[in-house]
Design an enzyme around this catalytic site. Structure first.
Site, PDB file in Angstrom:
ATOM      1  NE  ARG A 525      -5.597  24.058  19.072  1.00  0.00           N
ATOM      2  CZ  ARG A 525      -5.615  23.462  20.249  1.00  0.00           C
ATOM      3  NH1 ARG A 525      -4.896  22.387  20.456  1.00  0.00           N
ATOM      4  NH2 ARG A 525      -6.344  23.950  21.226  1.00  0.00           N
ATOM      5  CG  HIS A 705     -12.806  26.238  15.416  1.00  0.00           C
ATOM      6  ND1 HIS A 705     -14.048  26.047  14.882  1.00  0.00           N
ATOM      7  CD2 HIS A 705     -12.008  25.291  14.878  1.00  0.00           C
ATOM      8  CE1 HIS A 705     -13.995  25.034  14.034  1.00  0.00           C
ATOM      9  NE2 HIS A 705     -12.775  24.557  14.006  1.00  0.00           N
TER      10      HIS A 705
END
Ligand code: GLN
Ligand code: ZN
EC number: 2.1.1.14
Length: 767
Positions: A525, A705
């Site tokens: 990310r 996550h």
């Protein structure tokens, strides 16, 4: 001899995020592991060659990682919890990804390792977990393979590893305190590093860089001893290879004397963040005769051009003490974007003020050349003159209206009335929520479709009207779904936002945006922070229309979603010509306007995210208040102090380590806070309990996550754990962060389980 140049680390995700794409492709089954390895090797080669072409002497290797360098270090040391080994993957990369992201499939079901922010950056590392009885041994050839790979390309690199002290300080062990570090563990870790040193000696490496950023933190009892023990053992194995002890993100004045006596070949000092203290320490204790000081003059954390005159002054100051000075990046360049090349959206006249990773290589080389130049050569240097011109005169004109508003603020503007306890009562009546109200953090999955539509709008392929219709449909569907599964406080889903900071920046005066300035945040990310270029004010209402639309579509309470001033600043590239405090005040006033407009539009619950508040907490405790909290916390209060008592103000934070600043968090005077609590342990709940925390709180009940779906039972258990420590009247039930990085497939079942768990607990409590 000319001044050596050294780069501490280089961005690894790729100029166009090639690594992200190929790894995510592998996770989705779109490409195989061989393709990942091939792209990785291409990127490494490209990055080494770039540095070679820039004339860098000490080019890093092993700064590459598929996910995180701390995770790599854990694997190197065989610190792999049994639950991951039991999955029995054939490829070590799959074990690595399971540790990083959790795994749910035919081989088993495990959660990921906890993730934490890397010092004061927005980069997240995985927290290694040393199980009792773990056999510490050299378990990977990654650093050697990458060294050999570069060598085969004709580049003799400087391998980089996270040092053993930082590793042990950041890892979770079963030792109660650092003081009790099991000697076996310390010895075993030191032995592996010694072995690494020996191997690199055999392979012909000239330098080995060991990163010890943890040295810039306050020392606890036993820390210095631990550091000395580790390095005495490691340096005993030193043969030909030179060891560079690299520190960054602050100063090491309190241990410099010890470090200097250990006889490192190089000591890397951050001359941006730890400038005065580091220089004083060097002046006071001197530099051992065999030691080179690596002057960290090129900032690895900003995007502004280096001021050569300043850097040369720093090198000169060191040269008063020792002739052995190399120049270096102050930290790894991991935390800056790749290159300004292609940023055609920014006028050339503005762009010339910026240096990203590639440009910083050029700066490093130029500073080294100038450091060796005579006074006459410096006078004749076009590079130096061009650099000086960037800092002469004013870069951007001040906005008088902004200055007047900031100067007009009084103490009352920072205080909300009435007191929180009274407000919480009024809000309970006004909002009519059940016990243990359920909500989410704001965003819902940003699917391919949503991103594609935004891209079309950007490219002019669809009209703004068509785009708005699309967003409305997304909001409608999201609201309906939330109603169906029975959430209490709804959100509109944030489909219109690309990012929680950029979206706001685009509607504020004073910001600049890049096309491709991505920086790694966690795993694959990346984030693309905007740049604060001038004075900030709100150009027009930002979120009001969408929030009001969403509220009009439901009878439930609709939460308005904003990003707070501290977070906007921390996740932007701040200016360096005025203070952070000043910039935050300007931002707070802009967001305050937005809060009041939302309230006027009928929004009763407003969440002001301060996801990044803790991340810029100074690393040394003595700086916490004076250098940061004393203005960051009031800035938050300034944002919401003018709302009605019944308007409920929420905030959200993306972490759970605030035991030590719990009173400061309470002093933000929000009515409700949600935060991450699912990956870490739950010590924060003890802190909440002990501090008589007044803010209502939603400790995240599951980890967003990771793609895994928590069961209802798991969430129910988690709620009971929370209830052991918190007053049930003050507890909210929510995931631990926004859902935008997740897919719908895992999001909705997870939320169904969340609501079901909350209902089950409510029912049991009612009995
Ligand atoms: N409201 C934001 C979201 O849900 C908060 C994200 C964050 O804290 N990182 O996406
Ligand atoms: Zn968050």
């Amino acid at each position: 001899m000319s001044t050596l140049t050294s780069v501490s680390g280089f961005p690894r995700i790729g100029q166009n995020r090639e690594l992200k794409k190929i790894i995510e492709g592998y996770w989705k089954g779109a490409n195989d592991l061989a393709a990942v390895k091939a792209t990785a090797a291409e990127l490494r080669a490209k990055h080494w060659k770039l540095q070679q072409a820039a004339g860098i002497d000490l080019i890093p290797s092993n700064d590459f990682s598929y996910y995180d360098q701390m995770l790599d270090t854990a694997i190197l040391l065989n610190v792999i919890p049994k639950r991951y080994e039991r999955l029995a993957f054939e490829n070590p990369e799959d074990t690595l990804f399971a540790m990083a992201r959790g795994y749910q499939g035919d081989k088993g079901d495990v959660t990921a390792l906890p993730m934490k922010k890397w010092f004061t950056t927005n980069y997240h590392y995985l927290v290694p977990e040393v199980e009792p009885g773990e056999e510490i041994k050299l378990n990977s050839t990654k650093p050697f393979d990458e060294f050999n790979e570069a060598k085969a390309l004709g580049i003799l690199t400087k391998p980089v590893l996270i040092g053993p002290y930082t590793f042990l300080k950041l890892a979770r062990t079963d030792q109660a305190t650092e003081l009790e570090y099991d000697k076996g563990l310390v010895n075993a870790v030191a032995a592996v590093y010694a072995e690494v040193l020996t191997k690199f000696n055999e392979l012909g490496a000239q330098w080995l860089q060991l990163d010890e950023p943890y040295l810039v933190l306050d020392k606890e009892p036993g820390d210095v001893e631990l550091f000395k023990t580790l390095y005495t053992k490691i340096l005993a194995a030193k043969a030909g290879v030179k060891v560079l002890l690299n520190t960054y993100f602050g100063h090491i004045a309190d241990v410099y004397e010890t470090v200097n006596l250990l006889g490192f070949d190089g000591i890397g000092l951050d001359l941006n963040e730890g400038r005065e203290e580091n220089l004083e320490a060097v002046a006071k204790y001197g530099v051992a005769s065999g030691t080179t000081i690596f002057a960290g003059v090129i900032n690895g954390r900003n995007i502004w051009r280096n001021n050569y005159a300043t850097s040369l002054g720093l090198v000169d100051a060191l040269k008063q003490v020792t002739p052995n000075v190399a120049v270096s990046t102050a930290s790894s360049l991991l935390h800056v974007p790749f290159s300004t090349e292609g940023e055609t959206g920014i006028p050339a006249d503005d762009l010339k003020h910026f240096a990203f990773a590639v440009e910083k290589l050029g700066e490093l080389k130029e500073v080294a050349v100038l450091a060796d130049a005579t006074e006459d050569e410096k006078k004749a240097s076009a590079a130096l003159a061009a650099n000086q011109a960037l800092f002469d005169g004013t870069r951007v004109a001040a906005d008088q209206a902004v200055a007047d508003r900031v100067n007009g603020l009084t103490a009352d503007d920072y205080v909300r009335q009435p007191a929180r306890e009274e407000r919480q009562k009024l809000q309970r009546e006004a909002l009519g929520l059940p016990l243990l109200p359920t909500t989410t953090i704001g965003s819902f999955p940003q699917t391919k479709e949503v991103r594609a539509e935004r891209a079309k709008l950007r490219k002019g392929e669809i009209t703004k009207e068509a785009y708005d219709e699309f967003i409305k449909a997304q909001i409608d569907a999201c609201i309906k779904h939330q109603e169906e599964i029975g959430l209490d406080v709804l959100v509109h889903g944030e489909f219109e936002r690309n990012d929680m900071v950029e979206y706001f920046g685009q509607n504020l005066n004073g910001f600049l945006f890049t096309k491709n300035a991505w920086v790694q945040s966690y795993g694959t990310r990346c984030v693309k922070p905007p740049i604060v270029w001038g004075d900030v004010s709100r150009a027009k209402p930002i979120t009001v229309e969408w929030s009001a639309y969403a509220q009009s579509r439901t009878d439930h309470v609709m939460k308005g979603m904003l990003t707070g001033p501290v977070t906007i600043l921390n996740w932007s590239w701040p200016r360096e010509d005025i203070t952070h405090e000043e910039q935050t005040k300007q931002l707070a006033l802009a967001i305050r306007d937005e809060v009041l407009d939302l309230e006027a539009a009928g929004i009763k619950v407003i969440q002001i995210d301060e996801a990044a508040l803790r991340e810029k907490l100074p690393l040394r405790k003595s700086d916490w208040h004076v250098k940061y909290l004393d203005w960051a916390v009031p800035a938050f209060r300034l944002v919401h102090s003018a709302v009605k008592p019944t308007t409920q103000i929420h905030t959200h934070m993306c972490y759970s380590e605030f035991n030590d600043i719990i009173r400061d968090i309470d002093a933000m005077d929000a009515d409700v806070i949600s935060f991450e609590a699912s990956r870490g342990d739950l010590v924060v709940l003890d802190a909440i309990h002990d501090a008589h925390f007044e803010t209502e709180a939603g400790p995240g009940v599951y980890d967003i996550h990771s793609p895994r779906i928590p069961s209802e039972q798991e969430i129910e258990d988690r709620i009971y754990e929370i209830l052991k420590k918190m007053d049930v009247e003050k507890v909210w039930i929510n995931p631990d962060c926004g859902l935008k990085t997740r897919g719908n497939a895992e999001t909705w079942p997870s939320l169904e389980h969340l609501v079901a768990a909350a209902k089950a607990v409510r029912a049991k409590l009612a009995k």
